[in-house]
Write a protein that holds these residues in place. Sequence first.
Motif, PDB file in Angstrom:
ATOM      1  N   MET A 171       0.811  -1.212   0.000  1.00  0.00           N
ATOM      2  CA  MET A 171       0.000   0.000   0.000  1.00  0.00           C
ATOM      3  C   MET A 171       0.851   1.272   0.000  1.00  0.00           C
ATOM      4  SD  MET A 171      -2.997  -1.268  -0.103  1.00  0.00           S
ATOM      5  CE  MET A 171      -3.821   0.334   0.006  1.00  0.00           C
ATOM      6  N   ALA A 172       0.261   2.322  -0.573  1.00  0.00           N
ATOM      7  CA  ALA A 172       0.839   3.662  -0.546  1.00  0.00           C
ATOM      8  C   ALA A 172      -0.103   4.578   0.227  1.00  0.00           C
ATOM      9  CB  ALA A 172       1.033   4.190  -1.967  1.00  0.00           C
ATOM     10  N   THR A 173       0.437   5.679   0.719  1.00  0.00           N
ATOM     11  CA  THR A 173      -0.385   6.658   1.416  1.00  0.00           C
ATOM     12  C   THR A 173       0.231   8.038   1.259  1.00  0.00           C
ATOM     13  OG1 THR A 173      -1.502   7.159   3.520  1.00  0.00           O
ATOM     14  CG2 THR A 173       0.810   6.509   3.654  1.00  0.00           C
ATOM     15  N   ASN A 174      -0.594   9.056   1.390  1.00  0.00           N
ATOM     16  CA  ASN A 174      -0.086  10.432   1.399  1.00  0.00           C
ATOM     17  C   ASN A 174       0.277  10.883   2.805  1.00  0.00           C
ATOM     18  OD1 ASN A 174      -2.146  10.180  -0.974  1.00  0.00           O
ATOM     19  ND2 ASN A 174      -0.838  11.902  -1.545  1.00  0.00           N
ATOM     20  N   GLY A 175      -0.352  10.261   3.789  1.00  0.00           N
ATOM     21  CA  GLY A 175      -0.056  10.605   5.172  1.00  0.00           C
ATOM     22  C   GLY A 175      -0.388   9.461   6.096  1.00  0.00           C
ATOM     23  N   VAL A 178      -0.715   8.018  14.020  1.00  0.00           N
ATOM     24  CA  VAL A 178      -1.480   7.171  14.930  1.00  0.00           C
ATOM     25  C   VAL A 178      -2.854   7.779  15.173  1.00  0.00           C
ATOM     26  CG1 VAL A 178      -1.572   6.271  17.283  1.00  0.00           C
ATOM     27  CG2 VAL A 178       0.575   6.210  16.001  1.00  0.00           C
ATOM     28  N   GLU A 179      -2.914   9.099  15.254  1.00  0.00           N
ATOM     29  CA  GLU A 179      -4.189   9.763  15.558  1.00  0.00           C
ATOM     30  C   GLU A 179      -5.155   9.708  14.387  1.00  0.00           C
ATOM     31  OE1 GLU A 179      -0.880  11.095  17.919  1.00  0.00           O
ATOM     32  OE2 GLU A 179      -1.193  11.226  15.751  1.00  0.00           O
ATOM     33  N   ARG A 180      -4.679   9.976  13.190  1.00  0.00           N
ATOM     34  CA  ARG A 180      -5.545  10.086  12.015  1.00  0.00           C
ATOM     35  C   ARG A 180      -5.575   8.835  11.151  1.00  0.00           C
ATOM     36  NH1 ARG A 180      -8.613  14.805  12.641  1.00  0.00           N
ATOM     37  NH2 ARG A 180      -7.270  16.447  13.473  1.00  0.00           N
ATOM     38  N   GLY A 181      -4.642   7.939  11.346  1.00  0.00           N
ATOM     39  CA  GLY A 181      -4.572   6.764  10.505  1.00  0.00           C
ATOM     40  C   GLY A 181      -3.905   7.069   9.173  1.00  0.00           C
ATOM     41  N   LEU A 182      -4.320   6.348   8.134  1.00  0.00           N
ATOM     42  CA  LEU A 182      -3.770   6.527   6.788  1.00  0.00           C
ATOM     43  C   LEU A 182      -4.735   7.386   5.991  1.00  0.00           C
ATOM     44  CD1 LEU A 182      -2.510   3.827   7.964  1.00  0.00           C
ATOM     45  CD2 LEU A 182      -2.120   3.189   5.586  1.00  0.00           C
ATOM     46  N   THR A 210       8.633  11.380   5.077  1.00  0.00           N
ATOM     47  CA  THR A 210       7.877  12.628   4.969  1.00  0.00           C
ATOM     48  C   THR A 210       6.379  12.399   5.081  1.00  0.00           C
ATOM     49  OG1 THR A 210       7.722  12.534   2.542  1.00  0.00           O
ATOM     50  CG2 THR A 210       9.668  13.605   3.474  1.00  0.00           C
ATOM     51  N   LYS A 211       5.930  11.151   4.906  1.00  0.00           N
ATOM     52  CA  LYS A 211       4.500  10.850   5.018  1.00  0.00           C
ATOM     53  C   LYS A 211       4.066  10.708   6.477  1.00  0.00           C
ATOM     54  CE  LYS A 211       4.666  10.450   0.533  1.00  0.00           C
ATOM     55  NZ  LYS A 211       4.552   9.146  -0.111  1.00  0.00           N
ATOM     56  N   VAL A 212       5.022  10.374   7.352  1.00  0.00           N
ATOM     57  CA  VAL A 212       4.687  10.088   8.742  1.00  0.00           C
ATOM     58  C   VAL A 212       4.436  11.396   9.490  1.00  0.00           C
ATOM     59  CG1 VAL A 212       5.415   8.941  10.865  1.00  0.00           C
ATOM     60  CG2 VAL A 212       6.103   8.011   8.634  1.00  0.00           C
ATOM     61  N   GLY A 213       3.281  11.491  10.117  1.00  0.00           N
ATOM     62  CA  GLY A 213       2.894  12.709  10.827  1.00  0.00           C
ATOM     63  C   GLY A 213       2.040  13.642  10.003  1.00  0.00           C
ATOM     64  N   GLN A 233      15.419   6.062   6.953  1.00  0.00           N
ATOM     65  CA  GLN A 233      16.138   6.482   8.145  1.00  0.00           C
ATOM     66  C   GLN A 233      15.918   7.946   8.507  1.00  0.00           C
ATOM     67  OE1 GLN A 233      20.209   5.382   7.422  1.00  0.00           O
ATOM     68  NE2 GLN A 233      19.710   3.216   7.174  1.00  0.00           N
ATOM     69  N   GLY A 234      15.194   8.674   7.674  1.00  0.00           N
ATOM     70  CA  GLY A 234      14.876  10.054   8.018  1.00  0.00           C
ATOM     71  C   GLY A 234      13.768  10.180   9.036  1.00  0.00           C
ATOM     72  N   LEU A 235      13.173   9.067   9.436  1.00  0.00           N
ATOM     73  CA  LEU A 235      12.068   9.093  10.388  1.00  0.00           C
ATOM     74  C   LEU A 235      12.530   9.667  11.726  1.00  0.00           C
ATOM     75  CD1 LEU A 235       9.069   8.152  10.620  1.00  0.00           C
ATOM     76  CD2 LEU A 235       9.951   6.077  11.705  1.00  0.00           C
ATOM     77  N   ALA A 236      11.774  10.636  12.231  1.00  0.00           N
ATOM     78  CA  ALA A 236      12.135  11.293  13.482  1.00  0.00           C
ATOM     79  C   ALA A 236      12.123  10.306  14.639  1.00  0.00           C
ATOM     80  CB  ALA A 236      11.164  12.443  13.765  1.00  0.00           C
ATOM     81  N   GLY A 237      13.008  10.539  15.601  1.00  0.00           N
ATOM     82  CA  GLY A 237      13.136   9.656  16.742  1.00  0.00           C
ATOM     83  C   GLY A 237      11.831   9.462  17.491  1.00  0.00           C
TER      84      GLY A 237
END
Length: 253
Positions: A171-175, A178-182, A210-213, A233-237
């Motif tokens: 699957m792909a997603t734009n965003g 946890v709060e909003r889902g996909l 860049t999609k996370v959050g 690996q760019g995912l924030a800690g």
Amino acid sequence: MYAEERQQAILERARRDGRVDVTGLAAEFDVTYETIRRDLTALERHGVLRRVHGGAIPVERLGFEPALNVRDSVMTQEKERIAKAAIEELPEEGAILLDAGSTIGRLAEQLPADRELTVVTNSLSIALTLTTRTNINLMFLGGRLRTRTQATVDAWALRSLAESFVDVAFMATNGISVERGLTTPDPAEAEVKRSMIASARRAVLLADHTKVGNDHFARFASVEDLDLVITDQGLAGGLADELEAAGPSVRVV
């Protein structure tokens, strides 16, 4: 720092913070205001930022949906790594589903030639990539074609998905949060994506950091609906742990 590297850093900052301003960027990169303005203009021409007074905002925050060719030109190295990692999730044989998306397009290009697979997709560009592959039984979902994303949507696609069952849906997603889902900007694509996940034994999300959050207009799944998230690996800690706490495994590559 080369202009391309600086522009990539500006784009990542805009997506992380929601906006950037000329004054702050000029100080951070130790360049003139005019240099930053040229960078923002270049990024706007690429369709990833929208200029506003004193700075710029990522198009995702304004509700704009970049075309597939625009999305395919950013985060290219990260998308390649994610696609290569996704190869490990393929069954030895059976059926998979490939959602419409630039990272999943890279997975389609790398599908191994030594496996007999049925591939279901609603992506015109992915279907064209696979037409010459003799080991692939290609099933293209019909329906209305959204030219911006080259994805088929609406009733014809939904009817086919309702009668299908696959081993893995990539699957792909734009965003995702946890709060909003996909989420994705278009309700018609959201409905098809929802049906894709329902038709699969396992759901694997391929999404650069860049999609996370980020979140968009139409929700199509919860994070707990996923079995695995593959990101870079760019995912924030802390975000990987946050996603995993909601259900899926997270693989950072």
